[in-house]
Design an enzyme around this catalytic site. Structure first.
Site, short mmCIF file in Angstrom:
data_model
loop_
_atom_site.label_atom_id
_atom_site.label_comp_id
_atom_site.label_asym_id
_atom_site.label_seq_id
_atom_site.Cartn_x
_atom_site.Cartn_y
_atom_site.Cartn_z
N GLY A 1 -1.91 -2.06 -5.81
CA GLY A 1 -1.02 -1.69 -4.73
C GLY A 1 0.33 -2.06 -4.75
CB ILE B 1 -1.23 -4.65 -18.31
CG1 ILE B 1 -1.11 -4.88 -16.69
CG2 ILE B 1 -0.40 -5.54 -19.10
CD1 ILE B 1 0.17 -4.62 -15.95
CB THR B 2 1.63 -1.40 -22.18
OG1 THR B 2 1.91 -0.51 -21.54
CG2 THR B 2 1.80 -0.97 -23.73
N PRO C 1 17.07 -3.54 -17.37
CG PRO C 1 19.07 -3.82 -16.16
CD PRO C 1 17.71 -4.59 -16.20
CD GLU D 1 9.95 -1.94 -19.07
OE1 GLU D 1 10.21 -3.25 -18.31
OE2 GLU D 1 9.08 -1.23 -18.67
CB THR E 1 9.05 7.09 -10.93
OG1 THR E 1 9.45 6.58 -9.65
CG2 THR E 1 7.61 6.28 -10.91
C1 LIG Z 1 0.84 4.18 -19.86
C2 LIG Z 1 1.40 3.30 -18.73
C3 LIG Z 1 1.94 2.06 -19.34
C4 LIG Z 1 2.45 1.16 -18.32
N1 LIG Z 1 2.61 -0.10 -18.78
C5 LIG Z 1 2.86 -0.89 -17.95
C6 LIG Z 1 3.26 -2.30 -18.39
O1 LIG Z 1 2.94 -2.81 -19.72
N2 LIG Z 1 3.29 -3.38 -17.44
C7 LIG Z 1 3.35 -2.99 -15.96
O2 LIG Z 1 3.76 -3.97 -15.29
N3 LIG Z 1 3.39 -1.71 -15.67
C8 LIG Z 1 3.00 -0.70 -16.59
N4 LIG Z 1 2.96 0.50 -15.85
C9 LIG Z 1 3.03 0.84 -14.79
C10 LIG Z 1 3.89 1.69 -14.35
O3 LIG Z 1 5.37 0.72 -14.59
C11 LIG Z 1 3.94 2.21 -12.91
O4 LIG Z 1 2.83 2.89 -12.83
C12 LIG Z 1 5.19 2.75 -12.24
O5 LIG Z 1 6.22 1.94 -11.93
C13 LIG Z 1 4.74 3.56 -10.97
O6 LIG Z 1 4.10 2.88 -10.17
P1 LIG Z 1 2.66 3.58 -9.69
O7 LIG Z 1 1.89 4.09 -10.53
O8 LIG Z 1 2.17 2.56 -8.60
O9 LIG Z 1 3.13 4.75 -8.64
P2 LIG Z 1 3.43 4.75 -7.01
O10 LIG Z 1 4.47 3.84 -6.82
O11 LIG Z 1 2.41 4.88 -6.19
O12 LIG Z 1 4.48 6.17 -6.96
C14 LIG Z 1 3.80 7.42 -6.77
C15 LIG Z 1 4.69 8.47 -6.60
O13 LIG Z 1 5.55 8.16 -5.30
C16 LIG Z 1 7.14 8.23 -5.82
N5 LIG Z 1 7.67 7.06 -4.96
C17 LIG Z 1 7.59 5.74 -4.72
N6 LIG Z 1 8.51 5.23 -4.08
C18 LIG Z 1 9.35 6.34 -3.89
C19 LIG Z 1 10.62 6.13 -3.08
N7 LIG Z 1 11.07 5.02 -2.29
N8 LIG Z 1 11.10 7.16 -3.00
C20 LIG Z 1 10.72 8.51 -3.45
N9 LIG Z 1 9.62 8.56 -4.17
C21 LIG Z 1 8.80 7.38 -4.18
C22 LIG Z 1 7.10 7.73 -7.28
O14 LIG Z 1 8.24 8.12 -7.74
C23 LIG Z 1 5.69 8.51 -7.75
O15 LIG Z 1 6.31 10.05 -7.92
C24 LIG Z 1 2.39 1.75 -17.00
C25 LIG Z 1 1.95 2.74 -16.52
C26 LIG Z 1 1.47 3.59 -17.42
C27 LIG Z 1 0.92 4.82 -16.95
#
Ligand SMILES: Cc1cc2nc3c(=O)[nH]c(=O)nc-3n(C[C@H](O)[C@H](O)[C@H](O)COP(=O)(O)OP(=O)(O)OC[C@H]3O[C@@H](n4cnc5c(N)ncnc54)[C@H](O)[C@@H]3O)c2cc1C
Length: 384
Positions: free
Chosen positions: A132, A160-161, A243, A245, A368
């Site tokens: 969430g 989590i990688t 920054p 990362e 993102t």
């Molecule tokens: C392969 C992989 C490795 C990862 N490794 C790690 C790790 O080691 N540690 C860790 O903690 N996390 C990790 N992550 C998580 C990653 O950082 C998140 O997936 C990322 O930050 C996006 O969060 P979410 O997936 O919840 O997408 P959401 O937050 O649900 O976003 C969905 C969409 O909404 C858009 N959006 C969200 N907020 C806004 C806004 N304010 N304005 C406009 N658009 C918006 C986003 O850009 C996206 O397009 C990893 C993810 C992947 C896929």
């Protein structure tokens, strides 16, 4: 990078990294991608070669040189052979976890973890994201409450990688429910802490050699000494360290786009259609010209960003610019390069096909593209 960006020491280091990659990575990384995991012996070999913990002081087993250009060299050499999973894993050490330990760790925390990580005997993870709470970190619901001489963690993380294999994890948890942004704390959690479990490895589109897992915390007791940095200040600590990362993701993005460009240049020179090389068509030359121009411009920006990071003057806004621009460029370049390969570009035997899927996550993790633009936009509006 700019012609004067690297100096003789960096190029000498590059030769050592190149032979490491040729010997240890190139012959095996496709096998690891197919198997869904890498050989942990690789990290021990990398540690012995001095490729982990470059900025960690020598007394803790690191390289003792806080010059990010050496990290750029490693990323470029891994990108040359399309070893994106290996790059992500190496980045976990120097870009995601070690900077927190170096800047925030107590002498005991440093002594316990820095030598083990720098030697590759232990592997780390950084656990922020939850089902969430990805972009919106205020939604983090993993809780830590005080209990006796320590804390008890409950909740879950996702994506989590290396989460399934890590020996030590930096975990963000909510410690003060009403504390707003000051209500979160960083903890060091060890893999054998009772109540901590990792779920299965998530089935990813690309970077298939790297483990990405869900994590579960069920009454996980950690001592007070497990707090990393200042209690209640996790968000500030993240803001200070993200920054690095983001720069690392941008550096690999550019390196990977450059590699794709070189593979493509060789392919279009070599491949003949309608009686001439694909490179002879004006459309191909325009494609190459546009991509080369965008790559060169990006190199200049990245060189400045890396030197600013070295001098500790890289702003979160400039890191966000580097991250979204370079990763979006990476995807544009790789997609155009794949098209210039024709059907061969769709065959995994060709590095361009694998680079295409490996690149897709780059605009997502580490924040993102949309979040990067929001951060830059908010900074602009606030300053006005
Ligand atoms: C392969 C992989 C490795 C990862 N490794 C790690 C790790 O080691 N540690 C860790 O903690 N996390 C990790 N992550 C998580 C990653 O950082 C998140 O997936 C990322 O930050 C996006 O969060 P979410 O997936 O919840 O997408 P959401 O937050 O649900 O976003 C969905 C969409 O909404 C858009 N959006 C969200 N907020 C806004 C806004 N304010 N304005 C406009 N658009 C918006 C986003 O850009 C996206 O397009 C990893 C993810 C992947 C896929």
């Amino acid at each position: 990078m700019r012609r004067d960006f690297y100096q003789a020491d960096h190029e000498a280091f590059r030769s050592a990294v190149r032979s490491f990659v040729q010997r240890e990575v190139e012959p095996r990384h496709l096998e690891w991608d197919d198997a869904g995991h890498m050989d942990p012996g690789l990290w021990v070999t990398a540690g012995k070669q001095g490729l982990l913990g470059l900025a960690v002081p020598e007394e803790y087993g690191g390289g003792g040189v806080a010059d990010y250009r050496y990290r750029c060299v490693i990323s470029e050499e891994l990108a040359r052979v399309g070893a994106a999973s290996v790059n992500s894993h190496m980045s976990l050490y120097d870009d995601l976890v070690l900077p927190y330990l170096l800047d925030l760790g107590t002498p005991e925390q440093k002594q316990r973890w820095l030598p083990a990580l720098c030697s590759g005997r232990a592997t780390p993870a950084l656990a922020i994201t939850e089902p969430g709470a990805g972009s919106d970190l205020r939604g983090i619901s993993t809780r830590a409450r005080r209990s006796g001489d320590g804390w008890v963690l409950n909740g879950g993380k996702t994506f989590i990688t290396n989460g399934g294999h890590a020996d030590v994890l930096i975990v963000v948890a909510r410690t003060h429910p009403d504390g707003g942004a000051d209500g979160f704390t960083l903890f060091l959690v060890e893999k054998d802490a009772p109540g901590f479990t990792a779920g299965r490895s998530l089935d990813k589109l690309g970077q298939r050699g790297e483990n990405v897992a869900e994590l579960f915390f069920d009454d996980v007791h950690v001592p007070v000494e497990a707090v990393l940095g200042t209690e209640g200040q996790a968000m500030r600590h993240l803001r200070d360290h993200l920054p690095t990362e983001r720069t690392s993701i941008a550096v690999y993005a550019l390196a990977s786009a450059e590699a794709a460009f070189e593979w493509t240049l060789a392919h279009v020179r070599d491949r003949s259609v309608f009686g001439k090389a694909v490179a002879e068509f004006q459309h191909t030359r325009f494609e190459l010209a546009e991509m080369r121009t965008e790559l060169d411009i990006t190199r200049a920006f990245m060189a400045d960003a890396v030197l600013a990071l070295n001098d500790m003057r890289l702003t979160p806004t400039d890191a966000a610019k580097a991250k979204w621009w370079a990763t979006e460029l990476q995807q544009r370049v790789i997609s155009r390069c794949l098209q210039l390969h024709g059907g061969y570009g769709y065959i995994r035997e060709y590095p361009i096909a694998r680079a295409f899927v490996d690149a897709r996550v780059q605009t997502i993790y580490g924040g993102t593209t949309e979040i990067m633009k929001d951060l830059i936009g908010r900074d602009l509006v606030r300053r006005r």
